[in-house]
Design a protein around this motif. Structure first.
Motif, mmCIF file in Angstrom:
data_model
loop_
_atom_site.group_PDB
_atom_site.id
_atom_site.type_symbol
_atom_site.label_atom_id
_atom_site.label_comp_id
_atom_site.label_asym_id
_atom_site.label_seq_id
_atom_site.Cartn_x
_atom_site.Cartn_y
_atom_site.Cartn_z
ATOM 1 N N LYS A 30 5.805 4.819 -5.947
ATOM 2 C CA LYS A 30 7.185 4.363 -6.077
ATOM 3 C C LYS A 30 7.280 3.220 -7.082
ATOM 4 C CE LYS A 30 8.818 6.897 -2.564
ATOM 5 N NZ LYS A 30 9.857 7.950 -2.724
ATOM 6 N N ILE A 31 6.200 2.460 -7.205
ATOM 7 C CA ILE A 31 6.169 1.296 -8.090
ATOM 8 C C ILE A 31 4.800 1.186 -8.752
ATOM 9 C CG2 ILE A 31 7.829 -0.016 -6.687
ATOM 10 C CD1 ILE A 31 5.333 -1.598 -5.638
ATOM 11 N N SER A 32 4.706 0.305 -9.728
ATOM 12 C CA SER A 32 3.437 -0.181 -10.259
ATOM 13 C C SER A 32 3.485 -1.693 -10.160
ATOM 14 C CB SER A 32 3.242 0.253 -11.710
ATOM 15 O OG SER A 32 4.139 -0.451 -12.560
ATOM 16 N N LEU A 33 2.399 -2.363 -10.479
ATOM 17 C CA LEU A 33 2.397 -3.821 -10.379
ATOM 18 C C LEU A 33 3.312 -4.464 -11.413
ATOM 19 C CD1 LEU A 33 -1.338 -4.720 -9.600
ATOM 20 C CD2 LEU A 33 0.541 -4.226 -8.031
ATOM 21 N N ASN A 34 3.639 -3.716 -12.460
ATOM 22 C CA ASN A 34 4.506 -4.252 -13.506
ATOM 23 C C ASN A 34 5.983 -3.946 -13.271
ATOM 24 O OD1 ASN A 34 2.343 -5.340 -15.012
ATOM 25 N ND2 ASN A 34 1.910 -3.317 -15.888
ATOM 26 N N THR A 35 6.270 -3.134 -12.244
ATOM 27 C CA THR A 35 7.665 -2.878 -11.901
ATOM 28 C C THR A 35 8.345 -4.197 -11.560
ATOM 29 O OG1 THR A 35 7.116 -0.697 -11.017
ATOM 30 C CG2 THR A 35 9.207 -1.644 -10.327
ATOM 31 N N THR A 36 9.557 -4.367 -12.019
ATOM 32 C CA THR A 36 10.257 -5.629 -11.754
ATOM 33 C C THR A 36 11.178 -5.508 -10.548
ATOM 34 O OG1 THR A 36 12.022 -5.052 -13.303
ATOM 35 C CG2 THR A 36 10.181 -6.362 -14.156
ATOM 36 N N VAL A 37 11.418 -6.657 -9.917
ATOM 37 C CA VAL A 37 12.321 -6.733 -8.781
ATOM 38 C C VAL A 37 13.061 -8.064 -8.855
ATOM 39 C CG1 VAL A 37 10.501 -7.679 -7.307
ATOM 40 C CG2 VAL A 37 12.504 -6.620 -6.266
ATOM 41 N N ASN A 38 14.331 -8.056 -8.541
ATOM 42 C CA ASN A 38 15.147 -9.258 -8.598
ATOM 43 C C ASN A 38 15.070 -9.979 -7.250
ATOM 44 O OD1 ASN A 38 17.081 -11.239 -8.890
ATOM 45 N ND2 ASN A 38 18.583 -9.909 -9.870
ATOM 46 N N LEU A 39 14.528 -11.174 -7.266
ATOM 47 C CA LEU A 39 14.342 -11.940 -6.032
ATOM 48 C C LEU A 39 15.580 -12.738 -5.652
ATOM 49 C CD1 LEU A 39 10.685 -13.261 -6.509
ATOM 50 C CD2 LEU A 39 11.484 -11.053 -5.660
ATOM 51 N N GLU A 40 16.600 -12.685 -6.446
ATOM 52 C CA GLU A 40 17.889 -13.310 -6.119
ATOM 53 C C GLU A 40 17.754 -14.803 -5.814
ATOM 54 O OE1 GLU A 40 20.503 -11.481 -6.407
ATOM 55 O OE2 GLU A 40 19.816 -9.421 -6.175
ATOM 56 N N GLY A 41 16.757 -15.432 -6.413
ATOM 57 C CA GLY A 41 16.551 -16.860 -6.166
ATOM 58 C C GLY A 41 15.971 -17.177 -4.806
ATOM 59 N N GLY A 42 15.644 -16.150 -4.016
ATOM 60 C CA GLY A 42 15.047 -16.357 -2.697
ATOM 61 C C GLY A 42 15.984 -16.086 -1.550
ATOM 62 N N THR A 43 17.205 -15.550 -1.823
ATOM 63 C CA THR A 43 18.178 -15.248 -0.772
ATOM 64 C C THR A 43 18.875 -13.931 -1.095
ATOM 65 O OG1 THR A 43 18.585 -17.608 -0.443
ATOM 66 C CG2 THR A 43 20.193 -16.095 0.489
ATOM 67 N N TRP A 44 18.974 -13.051 -0.088
ATOM 68 C CA TRP A 44 19.595 -11.738 -0.319
ATOM 69 C C TRP A 44 20.303 -11.272 0.948
ATOM 70 C CZ3 TRP A 44 17.330 -6.480 0.815
ATOM 71 C CH2 TRP A 44 18.112 -5.445 0.268
ATOM 72 N N LYS A 45 21.559 -10.908 0.820
ATOM 73 C CA LYS A 45 22.337 -10.436 1.955
ATOM 74 C C LYS A 45 22.341 -8.923 2.015
ATOM 75 C CE LYS A 45 25.515 -14.329 2.529
ATOM 76 N NZ LYS A 45 26.938 -14.750 2.617
ATOM 77 N N ILE A 46 22.183 -8.408 3.249
ATOM 78 C CA ILE A 46 22.235 -6.973 3.463
ATOM 79 C C ILE A 46 22.779 -6.724 4.868
ATOM 80 C CG2 ILE A 46 19.769 -7.008 4.087
ATOM 81 C CD1 ILE A 46 19.634 -4.048 3.307
ATOM 82 N N SER A 47 23.803 -5.910 4.968
ATOM 83 C CA SER A 47 24.416 -5.542 6.259
ATOM 84 C C SER A 47 24.697 -6.752 7.148
ATOM 85 C CB SER A 47 23.516 -4.550 7.001
ATOM 86 O OG SER A 47 23.372 -3.366 6.265
ATOM 87 N N VAL A 65 13.984 -0.944 0.822
ATOM 88 C CA VAL A 65 15.305 -0.320 0.892
ATOM 89 C C VAL A 65 15.515 0.641 -0.267
ATOM 90 C CG1 VAL A 65 17.782 -0.784 0.740
ATOM 91 C CG2 VAL A 65 16.338 -2.200 2.217
ATOM 92 N N ALA A 66 15.113 0.214 -1.466
ATOM 93 C CA ALA A 66 15.322 1.043 -2.650
ATOM 94 C C ALA A 66 14.528 2.340 -2.604
ATOM 95 C CB ALA A 66 14.959 0.245 -3.900
ATOM 96 N N ASN A 67 13.371 2.323 -1.962
ATOM 97 C CA ASN A 67 12.482 3.482 -2.033
ATOM 98 C C ASN A 67 12.350 4.279 -0.736
ATOM 99 O OD1 ASN A 67 11.125 3.281 -4.841
ATOM 100 N ND2 ASN A 67 11.007 1.181 -4.037
ATOM 101 N N TYR A 68 12.766 3.688 0.419
ATOM 102 C CA TYR A 68 12.564 4.401 1.686
ATOM 103 C C TYR A 68 13.815 4.513 2.559
ATOM 104 C CZ TYR A 68 7.550 3.965 0.737
ATOM 105 O OH TYR A 68 6.303 4.058 0.172
ATOM 106 N N SER A 69 14.936 3.949 2.131
ATOM 107 C CA SER A 69 16.121 3.984 2.990
ATOM 108 C C SER A 69 16.593 5.406 3.267
ATOM 109 C CB SER A 69 17.259 3.173 2.364
ATOM 110 O OG SER A 69 17.595 3.688 1.085
ATOM 111 N N LEU A 129 0.833 -1.206 0.000
ATOM 112 C CA LEU A 129 0.000 0.000 0.000
ATOM 113 C C LEU A 129 0.869 1.258 0.000
ATOM 114 C CD1 LEU A 129 -3.209 0.610 2.033
ATOM 115 C CD2 LEU A 129 -1.420 2.326 2.045
ATOM 116 N N SER A 130 1.907 1.269 0.830
ATOM 117 C CA SER A 130 2.791 2.435 0.917
ATOM 118 C C SER A 130 3.486 2.695 -0.412
ATOM 119 C CB SER A 130 3.837 2.223 2.020
ATOM 120 O OG SER A 130 3.223 1.951 3.251
ATOM 121 N N LEU A 131 4.048 1.640 -1.006
ATOM 122 C CA LEU A 131 4.779 1.777 -2.265
ATOM 123 C C LEU A 131 3.878 2.239 -3.399
ATOM 124 C CD1 LEU A 131 6.868 -1.493 -1.926
ATOM 125 C CD2 LEU A 131 7.838 0.820 -2.012
#
Length: 669
Positions: free
Chosen positions: A319-336, A370-374, A312-314
């Protein structure tokens, strides 16, 4: 002579002294009796008499259809004053004439002693002039009514010596049904549930009775010295006992099958915010389940059901639409130095946002946040506040937890707080809060305040009526709302949706979201792999009538723990029963434009190929037996069945004109 005179003088003096002293004593006695008599008599009475409180009759708690959920039942303690003047007049003739017949009646009524035993008790009490002998305790009203017509007793209190003391006991006629929400009224402990929330109204105003103490510490009422109590008011709830029964049975079945620790199921009426059912069950030491705590209003980490707020916020901030793409990294993502994992490893990479939501990807939601609110986390947090997720719902039930929404100013804020919040961690909200948010989406953006009490009544007369209240008229724009509904329907209908398998053969459409959250086990932390599995949604999707949430906490190291497999089947069970009941009753639903029709309802629960009216024969091929029977019997068709599995053929072609009470044969694989 002098000695004699001296002795007489002393005798006379003593005599006069005694006379004077006697006159003083008599005078003092007269003064005390005549002048101070009332004072000393009152003081004497004050030492042997006092006022005791008379509890008012506690009000009744009703369901919306006027079924008693909690009520006070009168019981009677029966005493005999064998010193009653009327009982002992004419040398006790009244007693001796009735004692035999009375003994027989008492033996037949109570069945705990023989007539001879009762006669012995009565005769002994009469001989000893027992002033307040307890004959029986906790006598039900039905037996008390019979007792009043017995020999001697029917002559009244003064002539028989029989005294009845009323004791009200609280009773829940439906037993376990909504037990924790309705609550308990306890003499030596704090009330809970509605019994506690509305205690001041339910308990009424106490009266007073003057009593006189007698030997043995007992006391007898002083006739004519009572101040009547004022009975409590009645509380009419929004609960529907049939829906509550459906919710509790479905929840108990799901908990038992998974040997889960505890769970809750709440059903809300979309348009009003009325809570139609609220079930809470916890596992006991013997393996059974009981309504021990109100898990519905306890704040926990919600998990993936929180992703609706993130979306809802995005979408609202564009910040996005439903067609905006995002990389799911196969289901694993490292951050900090931390790693985000998706609940089920899907191996997906670049996908549209809508698909990421349908997959319930933690990675996708975390990366988008992270991409839109960090750079400005408060922009995201402000949306959560606007959605009232940072405060209790205010439901009319004491004990609701205070939610926790951390901010950059919070002591626990960290570099990974924002991405973890995006998929339902680092926040604490109750199942009821989650339900309220989803209900707002179902209600075209209007957020209703959940409530449990419809009205307050006194002697059948309405005292107060509670009306539906909107917490927000619009939680977001119509465009955002449309996209949110599309996402929620996709979860249950699209091939990638986490709940697709749960609802693919349903004869109606559901919109909702699964959730699976790893939760801590006190000091052991996350080592026991305990999960909170949940599903929340509304149905029928085209014209929502009910919103429902199911939250279940699994046992340690459970083999099955994801929301779609643990909470989803409970939701499906509830929805199947409610939708079939609605079809059988021919109920109407309002569509998004506010119009109603039975045909619209039938269309909203139809599978592809099923006619959108009730004048033609529906297509039930491919349905399970239960669903096929629901649809066909709701159209007053007589159904004959052969085989098991799914419907392969039907004897009457779909789309044919429907005849009155038409028979149909269905062949199952």
């Amino acid at each position: 002579m002098e000695v004699k005179r001296d002795i007489l003088w002393r005798v006379y003096l003593c005599f006069l002294g005694i006379v004077a002293l006697s006159l003083v004593v008599l005078g003092k006695a007269f003064y005390i009796q005549r002048v101070q008599g009332a004072y000393w008599k009152g003081l004497s009475d004050s030492l042997h008499q006092k006022f005791v409180e008379l509890d008012a009759e506690r009000g009744t708690i009703y369901s919306e259809d006027s079924s008693m959920l909690s009520t006070s039942i009168p019981y009677f303690n029966i005493y005999i004053d064998f010193g009653a003047d009327g009982l002992r007049e004419k040398n006790g003739k009244r007693f001796t004439e009735n004692v035999d017949s009375l003994s027989g009646c008492l033996a037949n009524l109570f069945g705990d002693k023989t007539a001879a035993a009762y006669r012995k008790i009565l005769v002994k009490g009469y001989k000893n002039t027992d002033r307040y002998y307890e004959l029986q305790a906790n006598v039900p009203f039905e037996k008390y009514q019979k007792l009043r017509d017995f020999p001697l007793v029917r002559q009244g209190r003064n002539k028989s010596g029989f005294i009845a003391e009323v004791v009200n006991k609280r009773l829940n006629p439906f037993g376990l049904l909504a037990n924790r929400t309705i609550g308990l009224a306890r003499a030596n402990a704090q009330n809970v549930g509605l019994e506690r929330t509305y205690d001041t109204l339910l308990k009424g105003e106490s009266g007073r009775r003057l009593v006189r103490y007698i030997a043995g510490g007992a006391y007898v009422p002083v006739e004519g010295s009572e101040i009547e109590s004022e009975n409590g008011k009645d509380v009419v709830t929004t609960i529907d006992v049939n829906i509550q029964d459906i919710a509790e049975n479905a929840l108990q079945k799901g908990l038992t099958e998974n040997e889960a620790e505890h769970g809750t199921c709440i059903i809300m009426e979309v348009a009003t915010g009325k809570i139609k059912a609220i079930a809470n069950l916890g596992r006991q030491t013997d393996g059974s389940y009981w309504e021990d705590l109100n898990y519905a209003i306890r704040a926990t980490e919600p998990g993936s059901t929180f992703k609706l707020a993130t979306m809802l916020s995005l979408l609202e901030d564009k910040k996005i639409s439903l067609n905006t793409t995002v990389n799911l990294e196969g289901g694993t993502w490292k951050i900090s130095n931390r790693t985000v994992y998706d609940a089920e490893q899907h191996g997906k990479y670049v996908v549209p946002v809508k698909e990421a939501f349908e997959l319930s990807s933690n990675v996708g939601m975390a990366k988008l946040a992270v991409a839109n609110y960090s750079s400005n986390p408060n922009l995201f947090i402000d949306h959560l506040r606007k959605l009232h997720l940072d405060k209790p719902t205010g439901i009319d039930l004491l004990g609701e937890s205070t939610p926790v929404i951390i901010t950059p100013r919070s002591r626990t804020w960290s570099a990974t707080a924002l991405p973890w919040m995006a998929f339902g961690y680092e926040v604490l909200i109750s199942p009821l809060q989650t339900l309220t948010l989803y209900n707002a989406v179902a209600n075209n953006g209007r957020m209703m305040k959940p409530y449990l009490v419809s009205s307050i009544q006194e002697n059948g007369i309405l005292v107060k009526q509670n009306e539906p209240t909107a917490m927000m008229e619009k939680i977001c724009s119509d465009e955002t709302l449309r996209q949110l509904k599309e996402c929620l329907e996709g979860v249950c209908q699209e091939s990638e949706g986490t709940a697709m398998k749960v609802f693919r053969d349903a004869f109606y459409k559901v919109a909702g979201k699964t959730g699976t959250a790893l939760v801590a086990n006190k000091s052991r932390g996350y080592a026991d792999h305990i999960y909170q599995s949940s599903f929340v949604g509304y149905f029928p999707a085209a014209a929502p009538k009910y919103t429902c949430i199911v939250v279940i906490k699994t046992k340690p190291f459970a083999k099955v723990y994801v929301g779609a497999k643990v909470a989803g089947p409970v939701f499906r069970d509830v929805a199947d029963h409610l939708m079939s009941a609605s079809l059988e009753a021919g109920l109407n639903y309002a569509d998004s434009a506010g119009t109603t029709s039975q045909n619209q309802l039938f269309a909203s629960v139809s599978q592809p190929g099923l006619p959108a009216n009730r004048q033609t024969v529906p297509d039930v091929k491919g349905m399970g037996l239960k669903d096929a029977l629901y649809v066909l019997e709701s159209m007053n068709m007589k159904v004959a069945v052969k085989g098991s599995g799914r419907v392969r053929t039907q004897s009457v072609e779909p789309g044919s004109p429907l005849q009155k009470k038409e028979s149909i044969f269905i062949q199952l694989d």
